[in-house]
Design a protein around this motif. Structure first.
Motif, PDB file in Angstrom:
ATOM      1  N   GLY A  70      -5.509  -1.711  -4.950  1.00 16.55           N
ATOM      2  CA  GLY A  70      -6.425  -0.962  -4.001  1.00 16.55           C
ATOM      3  C   GLY A  70      -5.851   0.371  -3.240  1.00 16.55           C
ATOM      4  N   ASP A  71      -6.588   0.710  -2.345  1.00 19.21           N
ATOM      5  CA  ASP A  71      -6.085   1.801  -1.818  1.00 19.21           C
ATOM      6  C   ASP A  71      -4.648   1.589  -0.833  1.00 19.21           C
ATOM      7  N   PRO A  72      -3.586   2.035  -1.118  1.00 21.16           N
ATOM      8  CA  PRO A  72      -2.449   1.918  -0.382  1.00 21.16           C
ATOM      9  C   PRO A  72      -2.338   2.295   1.133  1.00 21.16           C
ATOM     10  N   GLU A  73      -3.330   3.220   1.351  1.00 15.13           N
ATOM     11  CA  GLU A  73      -3.490   3.453   3.008  1.00 15.13           C
ATOM     12  C   GLU A  73      -4.088   2.147   3.555  1.00 15.13           C
ATOM     13  N   LEU A  74      -5.214   1.701   2.848  1.00 14.18           N
ATOM     14  CA  LEU A  74      -5.823   0.409   3.545  1.00 14.18           C
ATOM     15  C   LEU A  74      -4.949  -0.665   3.606  1.00 14.18           C
ATOM     16  N   LEU A  75      -3.871  -0.793   2.558  1.00 18.76           N
ATOM     17  CA  LEU A  75      -3.066  -2.003   2.669  1.00 18.76           C
ATOM     18  C   LEU A  75      -1.901  -2.017   3.942  1.00 18.76           C
ATOM     19  N   LEU A  76      -2.227  -0.823   4.701  1.00 18.84           N
ATOM     20  CA  LEU A  76      -1.173  -1.046   5.954  1.00 18.84           C
ATOM     21  C   LEU A  76      -1.961  -1.878   6.572  1.00 18.84           C
ATOM     22  N   HIS A  77      -3.162  -2.264   6.855  1.00 18.23           N
ATOM     23  CA  HIS A  77      -3.988  -2.952   7.733  1.00 18.23           C
ATOM     24  C   HIS A  77      -4.023  -4.451   7.275  1.00 18.23           C
ATOM     25  N   PRO A  78      -3.885  -5.395   8.441  1.00 16.39           N
ATOM     26  CA  PRO A  78      -3.706  -6.488   8.128  1.00 16.39           C
ATOM     27  C   PRO A  78      -5.279  -7.289   7.288  1.00 16.39           C
ATOM     28  N   ALA A  79      -6.318  -6.575   7.601  1.00 16.19           N
ATOM     29  CA  ALA A  79      -7.648  -7.171   6.983  1.00 16.19           C
ATOM     30  C   ALA A  79      -7.666  -6.817   5.651  1.00 16.19           C
ATOM     31  N   GLY A 124       4.088  -1.660  -0.797  1.00 18.39           N
ATOM     32  CA  GLY A 124       4.270  -1.624   0.621  1.00 18.39           C
ATOM     33  C   GLY A 124       5.440  -2.217   1.263  1.00 18.39           C
ATOM     34  N   TRP A 125       5.968  -1.655   2.318  1.00 24.86           N
ATOM     35  CA  TRP A 125       6.960  -2.330   3.334  1.00 24.86           C
ATOM     36  C   TRP A 125       6.157  -2.980   4.440  1.00 24.86           C
ATOM     37  N   PHE A 126       6.529  -3.937   4.832  1.00 19.25           N
ATOM     38  CA  PHE A 126       5.734  -4.780   5.998  1.00 19.25           C
ATOM     39  C   PHE A 126       6.805  -5.348   6.881  1.00 19.25           C
ATOM     40  N   ARG A 127       6.666  -5.544   8.057  1.00 15.96           N
ATOM     41  CA  ARG A 127       7.633  -6.327   8.881  1.00 15.96           C
ATOM     42  C   ARG A 127       6.981  -7.317   9.798  1.00 15.96           C
ATOM     43  N   GLN A 128       7.808  -8.193  10.191  1.00 17.72           N
ATOM     44  CA  GLN A 128       7.201  -9.191  11.252  1.00 17.72           C
ATOM     45  C   GLN A 128       8.436  -9.620  12.296  1.00 17.72           C
ATOM     46  N   ALA A 129       8.298  -9.361  13.438  1.00 20.52           N
ATOM     47  CA  ALA A 129       9.053  -9.826  14.508  1.00 20.52           C
ATOM     48  C   ALA A 129       8.851 -11.094  15.206  1.00 20.52           C
ATOM     49  N   PRO A 130       9.744 -11.961  15.710  1.00 18.87           N
ATOM     50  CA  PRO A 130       9.504 -13.188  16.399  1.00 18.87           C
ATOM     51  C   PRO A 130       8.276 -12.905  17.274  1.00 18.87           C
ATOM     52  N   GLY A 131       7.222 -13.797  17.239  1.00 22.53           N
ATOM     53  CA  GLY A 131       6.270 -14.135  18.092  1.00 22.53           C
ATOM     54  C   GLY A 131       5.062 -12.757  17.882  1.00 22.53           C
ATOM     55  N   LYS A 132       5.173 -12.146  16.860  1.00 20.86           N
ATOM     56  CA  LYS A 132       4.406 -10.999  16.743  1.00 20.86           C
ATOM     57  C   LYS A 132       3.644 -11.217  15.393  1.00 20.86           C
ATOM     58  N   GLU A 133       2.685 -10.584  15.141  1.00 21.18           N
ATOM     59  CA  GLU A 133       1.931 -10.339  13.904  1.00 21.18           C
ATOM     60  C   GLU A 133       2.622  -9.418  13.003  1.00 21.18           C
ATOM     61  N   ARG A 134       2.469  -9.668  11.459  1.00 21.63           N
ATOM     62  CA  ARG A 134       2.825  -8.803  10.613  1.00 21.63           C
ATOM     63  C   ARG A 134       2.381  -7.592  10.484  1.00 21.63           C
ATOM     64  N   GLU A 135       2.955  -6.394  10.599  1.00 21.03           N
ATOM     65  CA  GLU A 135       2.681  -4.826  10.478  1.00 21.03           C
ATOM     66  C   GLU A 135       2.857  -4.355   9.220  1.00 21.03           C
ATOM     67  N   GLY A 136       2.029  -3.329   8.822  1.00 26.62           N
ATOM     68  CA  GLY A 136       2.224  -2.590   7.771  1.00 26.62           C
ATOM     69  C   GLY A 136       2.900  -1.473   8.141  1.00 26.62           C
ATOM     70  N   VAL A 137       4.153  -1.299   7.593  1.00 25.49           N
ATOM     71  CA  VAL A 137       5.075  -0.158   7.903  1.00 25.49           C
ATOM     72  C   VAL A 137       4.700   0.939   7.059  1.00 25.49           C
ATOM     73  N   SER A 138       4.757   1.094   5.759  1.00 17.73           N
ATOM     74  CA  SER A 138       4.567   2.127   4.738  1.00 17.73           C
ATOM     75  C   SER A 138       4.170   1.668   3.636  1.00 17.73           C
TER      76      SER A 138
END
Length: 128
Positions: A101-110, A35-49
């Motif tokens: 695990g499921d790559p779709e599920l890995l997009l989500h922080p939980a 996966g690719w993930f990103r984090q901007a200043p002051g924001k939580e990490r997001e799952g991109v793809s």
């Protein structure tokens, strides 16, 4: 030694494009979800793809659908993220990670506790 190294970030104008690379060494990506993930200043990490190293199935967060494309090379050593029509809100540090695990599920922080190896990140800045 298992490593992931991101590259390809930089400064681009809105509407521009970048291609990020995530190079794996010491192991194959064939049996992982990547996966690719990103984090901007002051924001939580997001799952991109995410992409499955076996089935090749891909998943994207809603805000990048139609603009970003994830892919993996035939050797199963490098994952790419082609980013088009970039927007200022895409500005962030982009990280590559692998897990099970499921790559779709890995997009989500939980579900990102299943990610076991991370790269150090590459900065993407979208600004005029």
């Amino acid at each position: 030694q298992r490593q992931l190294v991101e590259s390809g970030g930089g400064l681009v104008q809105p509407g521009g494009s970048l291609r990020l690379s995530c190079a794996a060494s010491g192991f194959t990506l064939k049996y992982y979800s990547i996966g690719w993930f990103r984090q901007a200043p002051g924001k939580e990490r997001e799952g991109v793809s995410t992409i499955s190293g076996s089935s090749m199935r891909t998943h994207y967060m809603d805000s990048v659908k139609g603009r970003f494309t994830i892919s993996i090379d035939n050797a199963k050593t490098t994952v790419f993220l082609e980013m088009n029509s970039l927007k200022p809100e895409d500005t962030a540090v982009y990280y590559c990670a692998v897990g099970t695990g499921d790559p779709e599920l890995l997009l989500h922080p939980a579900n990102q506790g299943n990610l076991e190896l991370w790269g150090r990140g590459t900065q993407v800045t979208v600004s005029s």
